[in-house]
Write a protein that holds these residues in place. Structure first.
Motif, short mmCIF file in Angstrom:
data_model
loop_
_atom_site.label_atom_id
_atom_site.label_comp_id
_atom_site.label_asym_id
_atom_site.label_seq_id
_atom_site.Cartn_x
_atom_site.Cartn_y
_atom_site.Cartn_z
N TYR A 55 4.50 6.16 -3.79
CA TYR A 55 4.98 4.81 -3.53
C TYR A 55 5.22 4.54 -2.04
N LYS A 103 8.96 -4.86 0.35
CA LYS A 103 8.01 -4.27 -0.59
C LYS A 103 6.65 -4.95 -0.48
N GLY A 104 5.61 -4.12 -0.33
CA GLY A 104 4.26 -4.66 -0.23
C GLY A 104 3.83 -5.00 1.18
N ASN A 105 4.76 -4.92 2.14
CA ASN A 105 4.47 -5.21 3.54
C ASN A 105 4.72 -3.98 4.39
N GLU A 159 5.47 -3.71 -8.70
CA GLU A 159 6.08 -4.94 -9.19
C GLU A 159 7.46 -4.63 -9.73
N GLN A 218 4.47 0.62 -1.61
CA GLN A 218 3.15 0.06 -1.89
C GLN A 218 2.95 -0.39 -3.33
N ASN A 219 2.41 -1.58 -3.47
CA ASN A 219 1.82 -2.09 -4.70
C ASN A 219 2.65 -1.86 -5.95
#
Length: 232
Positions: free
Chosen positions: A209, A167-169, A224, A221-222
């Motif tokens: 997402y 997640k996020g990568n 939490e 993406q982005n």
């Protein structure tokens, strides 16, 4: 999430070549040429897989294998010139997950490495993840959004897991294809990945997402984590 490999091999030129050949965007590899150095590294680092030679200057890989499994219970591939049937049986019975004899095909070694990494892709105690209205329980293979169950194929589940783990990568197309479909021995049309990713997006209504990074791959993406834990 980057996976780290340890190569225990006293032929330094071979070990360096293997480190370069096995390294990808998702995999890093390092080597050592003795059991003493291997013990030091294993005490300091967490590895996803070990490639182990048998004939080492300060000991025998067969004898070291049970100790290794006790320190870090991770996949071990024995890579050795000992090619007798009795050696192969001894290695597997001692706890090796695979056994490859020298000389060997680099493509076959890559395939065997990727197979072991995939087998151990999910954590032993998989948690159910709640994220932005979604609930992903990979252990029970139950997926929902806003309380509504969503049916995902095995391929879609693996795609989702890989995206959430990273997640996020950005994850590359080649890494996803290798993780999901191949052992390095068969060709898979890259269009299969695009089609499967579209189906996953559509089923999850996750177009905001799951983003395409054109020419590279995909990213969740982005986001939490709102809550993470085992559901009861």
């Amino acid at each position: 999430m980057t996976k780290k490999l340890l190569i225990i091999e006293d032929d330094i030129a071979l070990a360096n070549g293997l480190c370069r050949a096995l390294a990808t965007q998702e995999i890093t590899a390092e080597s050592c040429d003795s059991l003493r150095k291997a013990r030091q590294k294993l005490a300091q680092e967490q590895y996803a897989l070990v490639i182990l030679d048998i004939n080492l200057p300060d000991g025998n890989g067969f004898d070291f294998l049970p100790e290794l499994k006790q320190v870090q219970n991770i996949p071990v591939i024995m890579l050795t010139a000992n090619d007798l049937e009795m050696d192969i049986v001894a290695g597997l019975e001692a706890g090796a997950d695979d056994y490859i004899t020298k000389p060997f095909s680099l493509a076959v070694l890559r395939a065997r490495v990727n197979t072991q990494l995939r087998k151990n892709a999910y954590p032993a105690k998989q948690t159910a993840i709640r994220i932005n209205g979604y609930c992903f329980d990979f252990e029970k293979m139950e997926f929902s959004y806003g309380g509504n169950l969503i049916e995902l194929s095995k391929t879609e589940q693996k795609l989702l897991y890989y995206l959430i783990e990273n997640k996020g990568n950005t994850v590359s197309r080649s890494a996803l294809i290798d993780y999901i479909w191949t052992d390095g021995a068969e060709y898979v049309d890259e269009n299969a990945l695009s089609v499967s990713m579209k189906r996953l997006r559509d089923k999850l209504s996750a177009h905001r997402y799951i983003k395409t990074i054109y020419g590279i791959g995909y990213i969740w993406q982005n986001l939490e984590l709102e809550q993470e834990g085992v559901l009861h």
